[in-house]
Design a protein around this motif. Structure first.
Motif, PDB file in Angstrom:
ATOM      1  N   THR A  44       0.823  -1.216   0.000  1.00 19.86           N
ATOM      2  CA  THR A  44       0.000   0.000   0.000  1.00 19.86           C
ATOM      3  C   THR A  44       0.857   1.266   0.000  1.00 19.86           C
ATOM      4  OG1 THR A  44      -0.192  -0.099   2.424  1.00 19.86           O
ATOM      5  CG2 THR A  44      -1.982  -1.079   1.129  1.00 19.86           C
ATOM      6  N   GLY A  45       2.082   1.167   0.516  1.00 18.86           N
ATOM      7  CA  GLY A  45       2.931   2.343   0.589  1.00 18.86           C
ATOM      8  C   GLY A  45       3.556   2.738  -0.731  1.00 18.86           C
ATOM      9  N   LEU A  46       4.125   1.762  -1.450  1.00 15.63           N
ATOM     10  CA  LEU A  46       4.857   2.108  -2.661  1.00 15.63           C
ATOM     11  C   LEU A  46       3.996   2.743  -3.748  1.00 15.63           C
ATOM     12  CD1 LEU A  46       7.083   0.535  -1.162  1.00 15.63           C
ATOM     13  CD2 LEU A  46       7.850  -0.284  -3.385  1.00 15.63           C
ATOM     14  N   THR A 126       7.463  10.438   1.757  1.00 14.83           N
ATOM     15  CA  THR A 126       7.574   9.009   2.079  1.00 14.83           C
ATOM     16  C   THR A 126       7.669   8.798   3.577  1.00 14.83           C
ATOM     17  OG1 THR A 126       8.619   8.486  -0.040  1.00 14.83           O
ATOM     18  CG2 THR A 126       9.000   6.953   1.773  1.00 14.83           C
ATOM     19  N   MET A 127       8.495   9.600   4.248  1.00 12.31           N
ATOM     20  CA  MET A 127       8.652   9.435   5.691  1.00 12.31           C
ATOM     21  C   MET A 127       7.399   9.870   6.446  1.00 12.31           C
ATOM     22  SD  MET A 127      12.679  10.280   6.352  1.00 12.31           S
ATOM     23  CE  MET A 127      12.971  11.344   4.928  1.00 12.31           C
ATOM     24  N   GLY A 131       5.178   7.316   8.758  1.00 11.98           N
ATOM     25  CA  GLY A 131       4.972   7.706  10.141  1.00 11.98           C
ATOM     26  C   GLY A 131       3.537   7.991  10.526  1.00 11.98           C
ATOM     27  N   ALA A 132       2.707   8.398   9.551  1.00  2.60           N
ATOM     28  CA  ALA A 132       1.373   8.882   9.923  1.00  2.60           C
ATOM     29  C   ALA A 132       0.213   8.212   9.201  1.00  2.60           C
ATOM     30  CB  ALA A 132       1.298  10.400   9.686  1.00  2.60           C
ATOM     31  N   ASP A 133       0.471   7.435   8.146  1.00  2.00           N
ATOM     32  CA  ASP A 133      -0.664   6.869   7.417  1.00  2.00           C
ATOM     33  C   ASP A 133      -1.457   5.877   8.254  1.00  2.00           C
ATOM     34  OD1 ASP A 133      -2.119   6.525   4.757  1.00  2.00           O
ATOM     35  OD2 ASP A 133      -1.600   4.452   5.264  1.00  2.00           O
ATOM     36  N   ALA A 162      14.698  11.633   9.059  1.00  2.00           N
ATOM     37  CA  ALA A 162      14.867  12.476   7.867  1.00  2.00           C
ATOM     38  C   ALA A 162      16.283  13.039   7.774  1.00  2.00           C
ATOM     39  CB  ALA A 162      13.846  13.612   7.877  1.00  2.00           C
ATOM     40  N   LYS A 163      16.918  13.232   8.914  1.00  2.00           N
ATOM     41  CA  LYS A 163      18.277  13.780   8.923  1.00  2.00           C
ATOM     42  C   LYS A 163      19.303  12.803   8.359  1.00  2.00           C
ATOM     43  CE  LYS A 163      17.255  16.651  12.976  1.00  2.00           C
ATOM     44  NZ  LYS A 163      17.568  16.912  14.406  1.00  2.00           N
ATOM     45  N   LEU A 164      18.948  11.524   8.266  1.00  2.00           N
ATOM     46  CA  LEU A 164      19.874  10.495   7.797  1.00  2.00           C
ATOM     47  C   LEU A 164      19.827  10.318   6.278  1.00  2.00           C
ATOM     48  CD1 LEU A 164      19.199   7.730  10.494  1.00  2.00           C
ATOM     49  CD2 LEU A 164      20.935   9.544  10.539  1.00  2.00           C
TER      50      LEU A 164
END
Length: 311
Positions: A44-46, A126-127, A131-133, A162-164
């Protein structure tokens, strides 16, 4: 201290989300999510992540992408990274090494398809989605959404993740939202754009649907797996990739069944004592021990040639 019948929510809600956001994320994901649910997340994500045409092109790669030609390995590789991130969190070297590997994969693809990983907003979206979907989906299914502590923890966790990450030319992910509500708003704005249909996106989505159905459903029932993912997808992948909508009855049945499973896990059944990654390690260790024992037993058996000569 022994864990009670229902211990996860109590432990999670007893933590400070501003300090313990990594542990809250782990408790929210690594125990209730199993391999089946992780594959649902992947399938479902991609389709959401490739809403932009450049994203679909980078994943399809002229019919040479791993999602097309090695679908189970593509899912497995993604799941392995997700499990590491979810279990250890952004402050751990294991997660940092994993993200570094993902950055290197993207950089390798970008050499053949320059510009496809240059959009910082794709990484941010994406992040935000990962994280929230689940919060959005829970509300859609009639379940309770994230608690306030989970919202704070999810935002801080993915803000640090996100910093990575790096876009092309080592660009930093600099536009991550400042709150959980901001993550939801970012997702809504991104998904609401008039992204164009592409054949690459549609074919990649078909491969994702087939991978899920073929892995988890036997022949003759695989249409059910396809209908399940189509029912759980949001509006934007249907619109952009022109994926068919299941009829209302099928969608309602899928949503009810999915909600019932989640509700049973969280409210009725005993909470797992160990996480899914821990269970993976135990299974792998048991297989290794069994293989070694098998080799040892085989080495102790008399050589058939020697046995025949002795007779």
């Amino acid at each position: 201290m022994s864990k009670g019948y229902k211990w996860i929510a109590d432990e999670r809600e007893g933590l400070d989300p501003y300090v313990d956001y990594e542990k809250i994320w782990k408790l929210s994901t690594c125990y209730y999510i199993n391999d089946f649910m992780m594959n649902v997340l992947y399938a479902t994500g991609l389709p959401h992540f490739i809403l932009p045409p450049h994203g679909a092109e980078a994943m399809y790669r002229a019919n040479t992408g791993k999602a097309i030609n090695q679908p189970d390995k593509r899912e497995s590789d993604t799941a392995k990274h997700f499990w590491r991130w979810f279990e250890y969190g952004p402050s751990d070297m294991i997660t940092q090494k994993s993200v570094k590997q993902v950055n290197a994969i993207h950089a390798g693809i970008a050499k053949k398809y320059p510009g496809r990983y240059a959009y910082i907003e794709d990484f941010t979206y994406t992040m935000c989605w990962i994280g929230a979907d689940a919060h959005r989906l829970r509300l859609r299914l009639g379940l309770s959404g994230y608690t306030e502590k989970q919202k704070i923890a999810a935002h801080l966790y993915w803000q640090e993740m996100a910093k990575l990450f790096r876009a092309e030319e080592d660009a930093l992910i600099s536009d991550f939202p400042t709150s959980f509500d901001g993550m939801l708003e970012y997702m809504a704005e991104f998904e609401g754009r008039d992204w164009p249909y592409t054949e690459e996106g549609a074919k990649t989505c078909e491969a994702l649907l087939a991978q899920f159905a073929n892995r988890w459903f036997p022949k003759g029932t695989r249409f059910l797996g396809r209908q399940m993912i189509l029912s759980l997808l949001d509006e934007s992948p249907h619109r952009v990739h022109r994926l068919p909508y299941p009829n209302v009855l099928i969608r309602k049945i899928v949503e009810f069944a999915f909600a019932a499973v989640v509700y049973s896990q969280e409210q009725i059944l005993p909470d797992p004592r160990i996480s899914t990654p821990e269970r993976h390690r135990k299974t792998a260790a048991a297989r290794t021990a069994a293989a070694r024992k098998g080799k040892a037993d085989k080495s102790q058996q008399p050589d058939p040639a020697e046995r025949s000569r002795s007779l």
